[in-house]
Design a protein around this motif. Structure first.
Motif, PDB file in Angstrom:
ATOM      1  N   ARG A 288       0.803  -1.231   0.000  1.00  0.00           N
ATOM      2  CA  ARG A 288       0.000   0.000   0.000  1.00  0.00           C
ATOM      3  C   ARG A 288       0.832   1.276   0.000  1.00  0.00           C
ATOM      4  O   ARG A 288       0.530   2.216  -0.753  1.00  0.00           O
ATOM      5  N   PRO A 289       1.878   1.379   0.829  1.00  0.00           N
ATOM      6  CA  PRO A 289       2.615   2.651   0.866  1.00  0.00           C
ATOM      7  C   PRO A 289       3.291   3.024  -0.455  1.00  0.00           C
ATOM      8  O   PRO A 289       3.674   4.190  -0.635  1.00  0.00           O
ATOM      9  N   GLN A 290       3.440   2.063  -1.364  1.00  0.00           N
ATOM     10  CA  GLN A 290       4.085   2.343  -2.642  1.00  0.00           C
ATOM     11  C   GLN A 290       3.127   2.987  -3.642  1.00  0.00           C
ATOM     12  O   GLN A 290       3.566   3.480  -4.689  1.00  0.00           O
ATOM     13  N   LEU A 291       1.824   2.986  -3.308  1.00  0.00           N
ATOM     14  CA  LEU A 291       0.806   3.443  -4.258  1.00  0.00           C
ATOM     15  C   LEU A 291      -0.220   4.298  -3.541  1.00  0.00           C
ATOM     16  O   LEU A 291      -0.671   3.970  -2.446  1.00  0.00           O
ATOM     17  N   SER A 292      -0.607   5.366  -4.171  1.00  0.00           N
ATOM     18  CA  SER A 292      -1.671   6.188  -3.594  1.00  0.00           C
ATOM     19  C   SER A 292      -2.929   6.168  -4.441  1.00  0.00           C
ATOM     20  O   SER A 292      -3.972   6.670  -4.001  1.00  0.00           O
ATOM     21  N   GLU A 293      -2.863   5.582  -5.655  1.00  0.00           N
ATOM     22  CA  GLU A 293      -3.996   5.640  -6.576  1.00  0.00           C
ATOM     23  C   GLU A 293      -4.766   4.322  -6.671  1.00  0.00           C
ATOM     24  O   GLU A 293      -5.934   4.323  -7.046  1.00  0.00           O
ATOM     25  N   ALA A 294      -4.134   3.199  -6.375  1.00  0.00           N
ATOM     26  CA  ALA A 294      -4.777   1.898  -6.562  1.00  0.00           C
ATOM     27  C   ALA A 294      -5.733   1.576  -5.427  1.00  0.00           C
ATOM     28  O   ALA A 294      -5.694   2.177  -4.347  1.00  0.00           O
ATOM     29  N   THR A 295      -6.613   0.601  -5.694  1.00  0.00           N
ATOM     30  CA  THR A 295      -7.411   0.001  -4.639  1.00  0.00           C
ATOM     31  C   THR A 295      -6.864  -1.403  -4.373  1.00  0.00           C
ATOM     32  O   THR A 295      -6.077  -1.938  -5.158  1.00  0.00           O
ATOM     33  N   PHE A 296      -7.284  -2.006  -3.253  1.00  0.00           N
ATOM     34  CA  PHE A 296      -6.655  -3.237  -2.811  1.00  0.00           C
ATOM     35  C   PHE A 296      -7.686  -4.263  -2.350  1.00  0.00           C
ATOM     36  O   PHE A 296      -8.756  -3.906  -1.857  1.00  0.00           O
ATOM     37  N   ARG A 297      -7.299  -5.520  -2.511  1.00  0.00           N
ATOM     38  CA  ARG A 297      -8.119  -6.618  -1.983  1.00  0.00           C
ATOM     39  C   ARG A 297      -7.175  -7.661  -1.395  1.00  0.00           C
ATOM     40  O   ARG A 297      -6.358  -8.239  -2.105  1.00  0.00           O
ATOM     41  N   GLY A 298      -7.288  -7.858  -0.071  1.00  0.00           N
ATOM     42  CA  GLY A 298      -6.474  -8.863   0.583  1.00  0.00           C
ATOM     43  C   GLY A 298      -7.021 -10.253   0.319  1.00  0.00           C
ATOM     44  O   GLY A 298      -8.235 -10.477   0.358  1.00  0.00           O
ATOM     45  N   LEU A 299      -6.120 -11.186   0.045  1.00  0.00           N
ATOM     46  CA  LEU A 299      -6.520 -12.545  -0.303  1.00  0.00           C
ATOM     47  C   LEU A 299      -6.015 -13.541   0.731  1.00  0.00           C
ATOM     48  O   LEU A 299      -5.016 -13.288   1.419  1.00  0.00           O
ATOM     49  N   PRO A 300      -6.692 -14.688   0.845  1.00  0.00           N
ATOM     50  CA  PRO A 300      -6.206 -15.746   1.744  1.00  0.00           C
ATOM     51  C   PRO A 300      -4.764 -16.103   1.435  1.00  0.00           C
ATOM     52  O   PRO A 300      -4.338 -16.083   0.271  1.00  0.00           O
ATOM     53  N   THR A 301      -4.014 -16.423   2.476  1.00  0.00           N
ATOM     54  CA  THR A 301      -2.567 -16.570   2.351  1.00  0.00           C
ATOM     55  C   THR A 301      -2.112 -17.953   2.805  1.00  0.00           C
ATOM     56  O   THR A 301      -2.616 -18.490   3.794  1.00  0.00           O
ATOM     57  N   THR A 302      -1.138 -18.502   2.084  1.00  0.00           N
ATOM     58  CA  THR A 302      -0.539 -19.779   2.485  1.00  0.00           C
ATOM     59  C   THR A 302       0.459 -19.541   3.622  1.00  0.00           C
ATOM     60  O   THR A 302       0.809 -18.409   3.946  1.00  0.00           O
ATOM     61  N   GLY A 303       0.940 -20.632   4.181  1.00  0.00           N
ATOM     62  CA  GLY A 303       1.926 -20.524   5.250  1.00  0.00           C
ATOM     63  C   GLY A 303       3.220 -19.887   4.795  1.00  0.00           C
ATOM     64  O   GLY A 303       3.954 -19.308   5.597  1.00  0.00           O
ATOM     65  N   SER A 304       3.499 -19.961   3.501  1.00  0.00           N
ATOM     66  CA  SER A 304       4.730 -19.368   2.976  1.00  0.00           C
ATOM     67  C   SER A 304       4.536 -17.918   2.537  1.00  0.00           C
ATOM     68  O   SER A 304       5.466 -17.295   2.041  1.00  0.00           O
ATOM     69  N   GLY A 305       3.327 -17.390   2.712  1.00  0.00           N
ATOM     70  CA  GLY A 305       3.094 -15.983   2.409  1.00  0.00           C
ATOM     71  C   GLY A 305       2.649 -15.703   0.992  1.00  0.00           C
ATOM     72  O   GLY A 305       2.682 -14.552   0.545  1.00  0.00           O
TER      73      GLY A 305
END
Length: 509
Positions: A288-305
């Motif tokens: 997020r800090p790298q972008l001020s214009e985009a929108t975001f959607r967090g996705l389910p994550t594996t144990g390895s990230g």
């Protein structure tokens, strides 16, 4: 776009033109005169100048004989060497040998020492040894002639293609002439346009010797600035961000958070109205800090990230309100993530740009890419192409055009094969060759920028082939402009920031 011919297409053009009423001797006369004119242009005049012409057999050697005759008539001292005995020449080359003799220019038999002596006092040399049909390794006197020309002092003008370059692929397996100028007839040839042949061809001068335009049939084309300017979309006066194109970017993992930002920045700078990054939830605080214009959607994550298989439905929900999908950079090769990628590419309802680890998800199973709902653009570099198809890097390098064309056909997707002189092949066999770019693009993240540009243009409504071709061209120009400012220290971020300037540069070129 400018047509680029294979040796077979060039041969057919020559035969069809003769059948339409232009004799072979007329075509040879025009070709040889054009070569002579290029040689004089290169050295800036004729007074007190000397030329060396080295001729092989066939029409290429005949063109050299005609060039020698014109140079002699214009006042140059001309030395002509025949690599093979002149009594093996066939018409119309044989007639041009006789015409050369009539004006007092003797064609010498092959002598390495004689060639060296003449080159030492010459101002220009003409390579008329091999034509576009050459394959393999030059041997014996042929190799000596090429080495002698390269070792000489004067600049070289090549007839149609530098001798020793494979006219169909651009491959160089042995000795090959390094020309300052290559004079080619009717249209450029593949071998002088793709690397490594293009590097040896120097400036390629296409001359008209009377081939009718309607007889030029090519399967490959060189992209020009006017093409790109025509493909790039313009926004209506009254529009909004969703109408300007919505791109979903599926990218990134715990340890690779820069890739999705580069894709998003490039898509926005090529004009996409809205970019949504769908990435592992735990990676978003770094993205997020790298972008001020985009929108975001967090996705389910594996144990390895990396992205987990449970992310499929949330991403498909996003795609229901999107125009295109870009997937791959920074995803990792985690097997669960790879399964998610395969399922998403198969199910995506919108066109998809498949890059980096999304391509690696199909390693050894390229045929699975054909099982899709939507159009696709594949963007492999040589290593990804090898993993995807099983074609090793050496075989790929020897004929990049044919291998890109085969993959595009086999999976029914536009294939952009990265590299200097990027190749864009579509599923119907048409190929576009991109002339922009250079070593400045050899930096981490440059491919992510290209992916974002293609995705942004697809989201804006361009056909996949046009989007890939336009993005590759502008990407190369952006690299050039960024490199002028930052040299070898150019980063992918510099390239992304230069995209709007590159678009403007292309549109006014």
């Amino acid at each position: 776009m400018k047509p680029v011919l294979t040796p077979e297409e060039a041969g057919a053009l020559d035969r069809d033109t003769q059948e339409a009423g232009t004799p072979a001797e007329v075509l040879m006369e025009r070709a040889g005169r054009a070569v002579a004119r290029a040689a004089v242009d290169l050295i800036g005049g004729v007074y007190g100048r000397r030329a060396v012409v080295v001729c092989g057999k066939g029409n290429n050697g005949g063109d050299g004989l005609v060039a020698a005759r014109h140079l002699a008539r214009w006042g140059l001292r001309v030395a002509v060497f025949a690599v093979e005995p002149v009594d093996t020449l066939r018409e119309p080359a044989a007639s041009n040998l006789a015409r050369l003799d009539e004006i007092g220019v003797r064609v010498r038999g092959w002598s390495s020492a004689g060639l060296t002596r003449e080159l030492d006092r010459a101002d220009v040399a003409i390579d008329a040894i091999f034509g576009t049909g050459f394959r393999g390794f030059p041997e014996d006197a042929w190799a000596d002639a090429i080495d002698g020309l390269n070792a000489g002092r004067p600049p070289i003008v090549a007839v149609d293609i530098p001798s020793g370059v494979n006219g169909a692929t651009g491959a160089v397996e042995g000795a090959a002439v390094r020309a300052e100028v290559t004079v080619t007839f009717g249209a450029a040839k593949i071998g002088a346009v793709v690397l490594p042949g293009a590097e040896l061809a120097g400036a390629v001068r296409v001359v008209d010797i009377g081939f009718p335009a309607d007889l030029v049939h090519a399967g490959a084309f060189l992209v020009e600035p006017s093409d790109v300017a025509g493909w790039l979309p313009t926004r209506p006066v009254e529009t909004h961000k969703r109408a300007a194109g919505v791109l979903v970017v599926v990218a990134g993992s715990r340890d690779m958070t820069g890739a999705p930002a580069l894709v998003a920045q490039a898509a926005a700078r090529i004009g996409a109205g809205l970019v949504t990054i769908a990435a592992p939830a735990e990676a978003l605080p770094s993205i997020r800090p790298q972008l001020s214009e985009a929108t975001f959607r967090g996705l389910p994550t594996t144990g390895s990230g990396s992205i987990a298989s449970g992310a499929l439905e949330p991403v498909l929900e996003l795609l229901g309100r999107a125009d295109a999908l870009a997937i791959g950079p920074g995803l990792t090769t985690d097997e669960e993530t790879a399964g998610f990628v395969r399922d998403l590419v198969r199910a995506s309802p919108v066109p998809v740009v498949v890059d980096a680890d999304a391509l690696n998800a199909f390693a050894g199973r390229a045929a699975d890419l054909a099982d899709r709902k939507a159009e696709a653009v594949l963007t492999p570099h040589a290593g990804e192409f090898a993993r995807l198809t099983g074609v090793d890097a050496r075989a790929l390098g020897s004929d990049r055009l044919s291998h890109a064309r085969a993959l595009a056909r086999d999976v029914g997707a536009v294939t952009l094969l990265k590299g200097s002189r990027t190749i864009v092949a579509d599923e119907h066999g048409a190929v576009r060759i991109n002339p922009t770019g250079g070593s400045v693009l050899a930096t981490a993240g440059s491919g992510d920028v290209l992916t974002g540009m293609i995705g942004g243009l697809v989201a804006r409504g361009l056909a996949p082939s046009d989007a890939a071709s336009a993005a590759a061209y502008v990407h190369g120009v952006a690299g050039m402009l960024a490199g002028r400012r930052t040299g070898d220290g150019t980063t992918a971020g510099d390239i992304a920031r230069a995209i709007p300037e590159a678009v403007a540069h292309t549109e006014r070129t």
